[in-house]
Scaffold this motif. Structure first.
Motif, PDB file in Angstrom:
ATOM      1  N   TYR A  33       0.719  -1.361  -0.228  1.00 60.29           N
ATOM      2  CA  TYR A  33      -0.166   0.040  -0.114  1.00 60.29           C
ATOM      3  C   TYR A  33       0.734   1.240   0.105  1.00 60.29           C
ATOM      4  CZ  TYR A  33      -4.907  -1.556   0.472  1.00 60.29           C
ATOM      5  OH  TYR A  33      -6.018  -2.123   0.253  1.00 60.29           O
ATOM      6  N   ALA A  35      -0.934   4.940  -0.337  1.00 60.61           N
ATOM      7  CA  ALA A  35      -1.795   5.884  -0.862  1.00 60.61           C
ATOM      8  C   ALA A  35      -1.585   7.163  -1.183  1.00 60.61           C
ATOM      9  CB  ALA A  35      -2.965   5.873   0.410  1.00 60.61           C
ATOM     10  N   THR A  44       0.572   4.715   4.997  1.00 57.06           N
ATOM     11  CA  THR A  44      -0.066   3.411   4.720  1.00 57.06           C
ATOM     12  C   THR A  44       1.309   2.666   4.195  1.00 57.06           C
ATOM     13  OG1 THR A  44      -0.457   4.142   2.478  1.00 57.06           O
ATOM     14  CG2 THR A  44      -2.208   4.420   4.102  1.00 57.06           C
ATOM     15  N   ASP A  97      -3.999  -5.424   3.297  1.00 57.37           N
ATOM     16  CA  ASP A  97      -5.251  -5.558   2.387  1.00 57.37           C
ATOM     17  C   ASP A  97      -6.145  -4.480   2.723  1.00 57.37           C
ATOM     18  OD1 ASP A  97      -6.249  -6.263   4.544  1.00 57.37           O
ATOM     19  OD2 ASP A  97      -6.557  -8.511   3.935  1.00 57.37           O
ATOM     20  N   ASP A  98      -7.256  -4.349   2.275  1.00 52.84           N
ATOM     21  CA  ASP A  98      -8.287  -3.236   2.469  1.00 52.84           C
ATOM     22  C   ASP A  98      -8.909  -3.105   4.119  1.00 52.84           C
ATOM     23  OD1 ASP A  98      -8.224  -2.235  -0.046  1.00 52.84           O
ATOM     24  OD2 ASP A  98      -9.889  -3.440  -0.745  1.00 52.84           O
ATOM     25  N   THR A  99      -8.887  -4.437   4.574  1.00 50.09           N
ATOM     26  CA  THR A  99      -9.235  -4.459   5.954  1.00 50.09           C
ATOM     27  C   THR A  99      -8.242  -3.798   6.802  1.00 50.09           C
ATOM     28  OG1 THR A  99     -10.484  -6.381   5.580  1.00 50.09           O
ATOM     29  CG2 THR A  99      -9.986  -5.839   7.952  1.00 50.09           C
ATOM     30  N   ASP A 100      -6.777  -4.292   6.523  1.00 47.68           N
ATOM     31  CA  ASP A 100      -5.939  -3.539   7.278  1.00 47.68           C
ATOM     32  C   ASP A 100      -5.780  -2.035   7.202  1.00 47.68           C
ATOM     33  OD1 ASP A 100      -5.055  -5.980   8.137  1.00 47.68           O
ATOM     34  OD2 ASP A 100      -3.443  -5.904   6.752  1.00 47.68           O
ATOM     35  N   HIS A 101      -6.101  -1.419   5.871  1.00 44.77           N
ATOM     36  CA  HIS A 101      -5.846  -0.329   5.609  1.00 44.77           C
ATOM     37  C   HIS A 101      -7.151   0.605   6.652  1.00 44.77           C
ATOM     38  CE1 HIS A 101      -7.084   3.518   3.233  1.00 44.77           C
ATOM     39  NE2 HIS A 101      -5.844   3.642   3.108  1.00 44.77           N
ATOM     40  N   TYR A 102      -8.402   0.015   6.657  1.00 47.99           N
ATOM     41  CA  TYR A 102      -9.456   0.433   7.528  1.00 47.99           C
ATOM     42  C   TYR A 102      -8.984   0.541   9.097  1.00 47.99           C
ATOM     43  CZ  TYR A 102     -13.477   0.920   9.969  1.00 47.99           C
ATOM     44  OH  TYR A 102     -14.805   1.256  10.991  1.00 47.99           O
TER      45      TYR A 102
END
Length: 317
Positions: A33, A35, A44, A97-102
């Motif tokens: 990641y 961003a 990120t 992944d996206d969940t980690d990012h959230y």
């Protein structure tokens, strides 16, 4: 000249003196990641440096500013700013992944409405994570806390999707209720749907995240019961969380604990099961001798047998 970087649980890659860790990771096919586009304007791409911190380039001004502002530990680096100057560097990519990012960028909890002294029929939902102690004993503190946050995010999403409310967490388990704004039949159905979703989500999480990155897997035990309880805010000024009290709460907790005894991941009381308009398939039923309950307590088994420990289902009494 190039040097090796060991991405923990992923792969060992090569990085030239001119490449940042981020550039080398992307070139090696690691979906790292970044961003802000690798400009040092976000966090990120941050990595935890497990070994070889001295083999990295000096902190850039971007890193110094971010570390000072967020209070990050001294072994945290921005992959877009750090370059490797020697072998022996081992890093842990935090956002995979996206969940980690959230979790790392939008993890603030929403406030909950204060509710004072109400007696109401609710569906009580207890869940516990199995196989967590071996994980704790063999992994870094960061991994343990991070995976706990991952799993609790998964549990919370399923519970909130079906309009449940998490009341409390303890160790590797939590307690939720359904029906604060619904009738008891709908509450029981929502609790079951949330539990079945969690079982499937944990299976997917194991296959796509835990086994590839940590060579480990988890199972859960769920207990559901219904009954009239009292809920409200006790007013001690901690987290403004609801408190739910009553005999049915104790029953639900003991049903969750009994999942080990009956070797089934989802145990629901006969009272709750009878409320379901479209009940899921039950692998069987059992009569349990629960602490504080004078007569054998009938339950339905709507989960799956455990993979890591097989215990015979007790005979009905």
């Amino acid at each position: 000249m190039s040097f090796q970087i060991d991405f923990k649980g992923e792969k060992v890659i090569q990085a030239t003196e001119q490449q940042t860790i981020l550039d080398a990771a992307l070139a090696a096919g690691i979906p790292h990641y970044h961003a802000c586009g690798g400009k040092g304007e976000c966090t990120t791409c941050r990595v935890l440096v497990l070994e070889g911190k001295e083999q990295l380039s000096e902190l850039t001004s971007y890193e110094r500013s971010i570390i000072a502002a967020l209070g990050l530990p001294d072994n945290m680096r921005l992959a877009c700013q750090s370059k490797v100057r020697g072998d022996g560097v081992k890093v842990h990519r935090l956002i995979k992944d996206d969940t980690d990012h959230y979790i790392f960028t939008n993890g603030d909890e929403e406030g909950i409405t204060e509710v004072m002294g109400v007696r109401r029929k609710l569906a009580l939902f207890f869940i516990d994570i199995r196989n967590f102690t071996p994980f704790i004993e063999s992994h870094l503190p960061f991994d343990v806390i991070h995976i706990m946050r991952r799993i609790f995010t998964l549990l919370r999403n399923a519970i909130e999707q079906y309009e449940g409310r998490i009341i409390d967490t303890a160790g590797d388990g939590l307690y939720a209720v359904f029906g604060l704004e619904a009738r008891i039949r709908s509450a029981a159905e929502s609790a079951v749907l949330a539990g079945l979703k969690i079982l499937e989500d944990v299976k997917i999480f194991n296959n796509t995240y835990m086994r590839p990155y940590f060579s480990h897997s988890f199972e859960v035990g769920i207990g559901v019961h219904v009954g009239k309880v009292i809920y409200g805010n006790v007013g001690i000024g901690l987290n403004n969380n609801l408190t739910v009290m009553g005999y049915p709460v104790n029953i639900a907790a003991r049903l969750q604990a009994a999942t080990k005894e009956v070797n089934n991941s989802f145990v629901i009381s006969e009272q709750a099961y009878a409320l379901l308009r479209n009940p899921p398939y039950a692998a069987g039923s059992a009569h349990l001798n629960l602490k504080g309950v004078t007569r054998a307590f009938e339950v339905k088994l709507i989960g799956k047998p455990y993979q890591h420990a097989h215990v015979p289902v007790p005979e009905k009494v």
